[in-house]
Design a protein around this motif. Structure first.
Motif, PDB file in Angstrom:
ATOM      1  N   GLN A 205       0.842  -1.183   0.000  1.00  0.00           N
ATOM      2  CA  GLN A 205       0.000   0.000   0.000  1.00  0.00           C
ATOM      3  C   GLN A 205       0.886   1.245   0.000  1.00  0.00           C
ATOM      4  OE1 GLN A 205      -3.509  -0.195   2.728  1.00  0.00           O
ATOM      5  NE2 GLN A 205      -2.464  -2.013   3.466  1.00  0.00           N
ATOM      6  N   LYS A 206       0.276   2.374  -0.349  1.00  0.00           N
ATOM      7  CA  LYS A 206       1.018   3.623  -0.347  1.00  0.00           C
ATOM      8  C   LYS A 206       0.918   4.290   1.015  1.00  0.00           C
ATOM      9  CE  LYS A 206       0.479   4.774  -5.249  1.00  0.00           C
ATOM     10  NZ  LYS A 206      -0.031   5.785  -6.209  1.00  0.00           N
ATOM     11  N   LEU A 207       2.007   4.966   1.389  1.00  0.00           N
ATOM     12  CA  LEU A 207       1.935   5.865   2.534  1.00  0.00           C
ATOM     13  C   LEU A 207       1.320   7.171   2.053  1.00  0.00           C
ATOM     14  CD1 LEU A 207       5.397   5.346   4.264  1.00  0.00           C
ATOM     15  CD2 LEU A 207       3.187   4.435   4.965  1.00  0.00           C
ATOM     16  N   VAL A 208       0.282   7.625   2.724  1.00  0.00           N
ATOM     17  CA  VAL A 208      -0.389   8.847   2.284  1.00  0.00           C
ATOM     18  C   VAL A 208      -0.143  10.017   3.233  1.00  0.00           C
ATOM     19  CG1 VAL A 208      -2.177   7.651   0.990  1.00  0.00           C
ATOM     20  CG2 VAL A 208      -2.529   8.099   3.408  1.00  0.00           C
ATOM     21  N   ASN A 209       0.137   9.717   4.492  1.00  0.00           N
ATOM     22  CA  ASN A 209       0.361  10.779   5.472  1.00  0.00           C
ATOM     23  C   ASN A 209       1.296  10.290   6.572  1.00  0.00           C
ATOM     24  OD1 ASN A 209      -1.467  12.941   4.577  1.00  0.00           O
ATOM     25  ND2 ASN A 209      -3.115  11.531   5.128  1.00  0.00           N
ATOM     26  N   TYR A 210       1.838  11.264   7.280  1.00  0.00           N
ATOM     27  CA  TYR A 210       2.466  11.005   8.576  1.00  0.00           C
ATOM     28  C   TYR A 210       1.738  11.864   9.603  1.00  0.00           C
ATOM     29  CZ  TYR A 210       6.473   8.856   6.200  1.00  0.00           C
ATOM     30  OH  TYR A 210       7.276   8.054   5.440  1.00  0.00           O
ATOM     31  N   ARG A 211       1.806  11.451  10.848  1.00  0.00           N
ATOM     32  CA  ARG A 211       1.289  12.293  11.926  1.00  0.00           C
ATOM     33  C   ARG A 211       2.428  12.530  12.908  1.00  0.00           C
ATOM     34  NH1 ARG A 211      -3.513  10.103  13.021  1.00  0.00           N
ATOM     35  NH2 ARG A 211      -4.765  11.774  12.141  1.00  0.00           N
ATOM     36  N   LEU A 212       2.760  13.822  13.088  1.00  0.00           N
ATOM     37  CA  LEU A 212       3.851  14.208  13.979  1.00  0.00           C
ATOM     38  C   LEU A 212       3.271  14.640  15.318  1.00  0.00           C
ATOM     39  CD1 LEU A 212       6.910  14.797  14.313  1.00  0.00           C
ATOM     40  CD2 LEU A 212       6.408  17.141  13.554  1.00  0.00           C
ATOM     41  N   TYR A 213       3.740  14.010  16.378  1.00  0.00           N
ATOM     42  CA  TYR A 213       3.268  14.332  17.719  1.00  0.00           C
ATOM     43  C   TYR A 213       4.367  15.041  18.504  1.00  0.00           C
ATOM     44  CZ  TYR A 213      -0.564  10.972  17.031  1.00  0.00           C
ATOM     45  OH  TYR A 213      -1.662  10.302  16.569  1.00  0.00           O
ATOM     46  N   ASN A 214       3.949  16.019  19.302  1.00  0.00           N
ATOM     47  CA  ASN A 214       4.815  16.571  20.339  1.00  0.00           C
ATOM     48  C   ASN A 214       4.368  15.926  21.634  1.00  0.00           C
ATOM     49  OD1 ASN A 214       6.288  18.030  22.180  1.00  0.00           O
ATOM     50  ND2 ASN A 214       5.011  19.873  22.011  1.00  0.00           N
ATOM     51  N   THR A 249       9.355  17.056  22.577  1.00  0.00           N
ATOM     52  CA  THR A 249       9.725  15.656  22.351  1.00  0.00           C
ATOM     53  C   THR A 249       8.865  15.146  21.196  1.00  0.00           C
ATOM     54  OG1 THR A 249      10.256  15.332  24.687  1.00  0.00           O
ATOM     55  CG2 THR A 249       9.934  13.357  23.343  1.00  0.00           C
ATOM     56  N   PHE A 250       9.483  14.975  20.050  1.00  0.00           N
ATOM     57  CA  PHE A 250       8.751  14.604  18.837  1.00  0.00           C
ATOM     58  C   PHE A 250       8.763  13.086  18.630  1.00  0.00           C
ATOM     59  CE2 PHE A 250      10.341  18.930  17.696  1.00  0.00           C
ATOM     60  CZ  PHE A 250       9.108  19.555  17.596  1.00  0.00           C
ATOM     61  N   ARG A 251       7.670  12.597  18.081  1.00  0.00           N
ATOM     62  CA  ARG A 251       7.612  11.224  17.565  1.00  0.00           C
ATOM     63  C   ARG A 251       6.725  11.238  16.324  1.00  0.00           C
ATOM     64  NH1 ARG A 251       2.810   8.635  19.095  1.00  0.00           N
ATOM     65  NH2 ARG A 251       1.654   9.668  20.773  1.00  0.00           N
ATOM     66  N   LEU A 252       6.896  10.244  15.468  1.00  0.00           N
ATOM     67  CA  LEU A 252       6.253  10.255  14.156  1.00  0.00           C
ATOM     68  C   LEU A 252       5.574   8.910  13.884  1.00  0.00           C
ATOM     69  CD1 LEU A 252       6.134  12.137  11.565  1.00  0.00           C
ATOM     70  CD2 LEU A 252       7.985  10.705  10.671  1.00  0.00           C
ATOM     71  N   ASN A 253       4.351   8.959  13.353  1.00  0.00           N
ATOM     72  CA  ASN A 253       3.615   7.754  12.960  1.00  0.00           C
ATOM     73  C   ASN A 253       3.278   7.832  11.473  1.00  0.00           C
ATOM     74  OD1 ASN A 253       3.560   7.800  15.771  1.00  0.00           O
ATOM     75  ND2 ASN A 253       1.551   6.840  15.900  1.00  0.00           N
ATOM     76  N   ALA A 254       3.329   6.697  10.778  1.00  0.00           N
ATOM     77  CA  ALA A 254       2.966   6.637   9.356  1.00  0.00           C
ATOM     78  C   ALA A 254       1.502   6.226   9.205  1.00  0.00           C
ATOM     79  CB  ALA A 254       3.861   5.645   8.622  1.00  0.00           C
ATOM     80  N   ILE A 255       0.846   6.726   8.151  1.00  0.00           N
ATOM     81  CA  ILE A 255      -0.550   6.404   7.850  1.00  0.00           C
ATOM     82  C   ILE A 255      -0.608   5.915   6.403  1.00  0.00           C
ATOM     83  CG2 ILE A 255      -2.914   7.277   7.701  1.00  0.00           C
ATOM     84  CD1 ILE A 255      -2.080   9.489   9.661  1.00  0.00           C
ATOM     85  N   ASN A 256      -1.215   4.732   6.186  1.00  0.00           N
ATOM     86  CA  ASN A 256      -1.244   4.185   4.826  1.00  0.00           C
ATOM     87  C   ASN A 256      -2.547   4.520   4.106  1.00  0.00           C
ATOM     88  OD1 ASN A 256      -3.182   2.337   5.727  1.00  0.00           O
ATOM     89  ND2 ASN A 256      -1.727   0.660   5.936  1.00  0.00           N
ATOM     90  N   SER A 257      -2.701   3.965   2.900  1.00  0.00           N
ATOM     91  CA  SER A 257      -3.828   4.324   2.039  1.00  0.00           C
ATOM     92  C   SER A 257      -5.166   3.842   2.572  1.00  0.00           C
ATOM     93  CB  SER A 257      -3.611   3.759   0.629  1.00  0.00           C
ATOM     94  OG  SER A 257      -3.423   2.358   0.675  1.00  0.00           O
ATOM     95  N   GLN A 258      -5.154   2.969   3.582  1.00  0.00           N
ATOM     96  CA  GLN A 258      -6.410   2.564   4.208  1.00  0.00           C
ATOM     97  C   GLN A 258      -6.690   3.385   5.464  1.00  0.00           C
ATOM     98  OE1 GLN A 258      -6.844  -1.760   4.526  1.00  0.00           O
ATOM     99  NE2 GLN A 258      -7.847  -1.507   2.558  1.00  0.00           N
ATOM    100  N   ASN A 259      -5.946   4.491   5.593  1.00  0.00           N
ATOM    101  CA  ASN A 259      -6.094   5.408   6.724  1.00  0.00           C
ATOM    102  C   ASN A 259      -5.820   4.703   8.051  1.00  0.00           C
ATOM    103  OD1 ASN A 259      -6.537   8.059   7.641  1.00  0.00           O
ATOM    104  ND2 ASN A 259      -8.640   7.576   8.235  1.00  0.00           N
TER     105      ASN A 259
END
Length: 282
Positions: A205-214, A249-259
């Motif tokens: 699947q494609k990665l469509v977004n990332y979500r960056l958290y503080n 303090t940053f962390r990052l999560n990936a979101i795919n094409s199925q959200n």
């Protein structure tokens, strides 16, 4: 001419297209007989009559050629569904069918149609007994039915079998870090650039977004900052409007094409300031 009440018994004979004669019934008073044969093969029939007074018997003329027509295939049992360990968006469908008459309606040229009512999917296979459906939606039940087809048409649709496909999670981004020399104050706006290694998205699947958290300020109301992904391969993002002197303090999560959002990356600690800040890349 003989009257019906002068006849005591009937006996039916058959001759096939190569001239072989066979007896189809023992003497009987019945006026009909159900005959089975090979679809498309030519047959002729004759009736022998026996008389009440014992004066003998008489055989009729042979009938015209009769060809047994093909019919629709029979209904199948519900298919067996299995998850595919190497593909979380796939379902393996298997079924049983004996390709002989009368199951095939007298026509051995059999194929099968698999239907998935959830994804409005209809796939025709050859004369096989297993097939793998792919690129299906996850987080949902799929209802699968199957029917056989010969030269006449489709047989009845089987009852459906159901199976639940679990979601496909992308992997966590790795090596999240502050890019060296990226800290800047432009027009009074403090900013810094983060980079990471692009994760696998899961089942191609494609990665469509990332979500960056503080994570310093993360709470139930903080849903993180969505980072749009161009072509699925973005691996940098500049965080702007930082507050001088504040710890992040940053962390990052990936979101795919199925959200579907995957697990978090490593955390990066960062202190913004008017002078080059403190950055700790974990």
């Amino acid at each position: 001419p003989l009257l019906v009440d002068q006849i005591s018994m009937y006996q039916i004979f058959q001759v096939d297209e190569i001239g072989q004669i066979s007896m189809l019934s023992t003497p009987s008073s019945s006026l009909s007989l159900h005959v089975q044969g090979v679809v498309g093969k030519q047959y002729r029939f004759a009736v022998q009559t026996r008389y009440v007074n014992g004066s003998g018997s008489r055989v009729s003329l042979w009938s015209s050629n009769v060809s047994i027509p093909a019919t629709f295939p029979i209904a199948l049992s519900p298919p067996v569904l299995q998850l595919v360990s190497s593909c979380s968006r796939c379902i393996q469908v298997s079924w049983t069918f004996s390709n002989v008459a009368p199951n095939n309606g007298g026509n051995a040229n059999i194929s099968f149609e698999i239907q998935d009512t959830v994804d409005s999917l209809s796939i025709t296979t050859g004369d096989v007994r297993t097939f793998t459906l792919s690129n299906l939606r996850t987080q949902i039940f799929h209802y699968i039915s199957i029917r056989a087809k010969n030269s006449i048409g489709f047989g009845p649709l089987s009852s459906s079998s159901s199976i639940f496909l679990n979601p496909t999670f992308p992997d966590a981004p790795t090596n999240l870090r502050v890019v060296d020399g990226s800290y800047a104050v432009i027009g009074g706006v403090i900013q810094v650039t983060l980079s990471w290694v692009v994760p696998r998205s899961g089942d191609n699947q494609k990665l469509v977004n990332y979500r960056l958290y503080n994570t310093t300020t993360l709470n139930d109301l903080d849903q993180g900052t969505i980072i749009s992904v161009a072509f699925g391969d973005a691996n940098e993002f500049t965080v702007k409007n930082l507050v001088g002197g504040m710890e992040y303090t940053f962390r990052l999560n990936a979101i795919n094409s199925q959200n579907i959002e995957g697990p978090s990356s490593n955390s990066v600690f960062f202190v913004a300031g008017e002078v080059p800040p403190l950055a700790m890349n974990a």
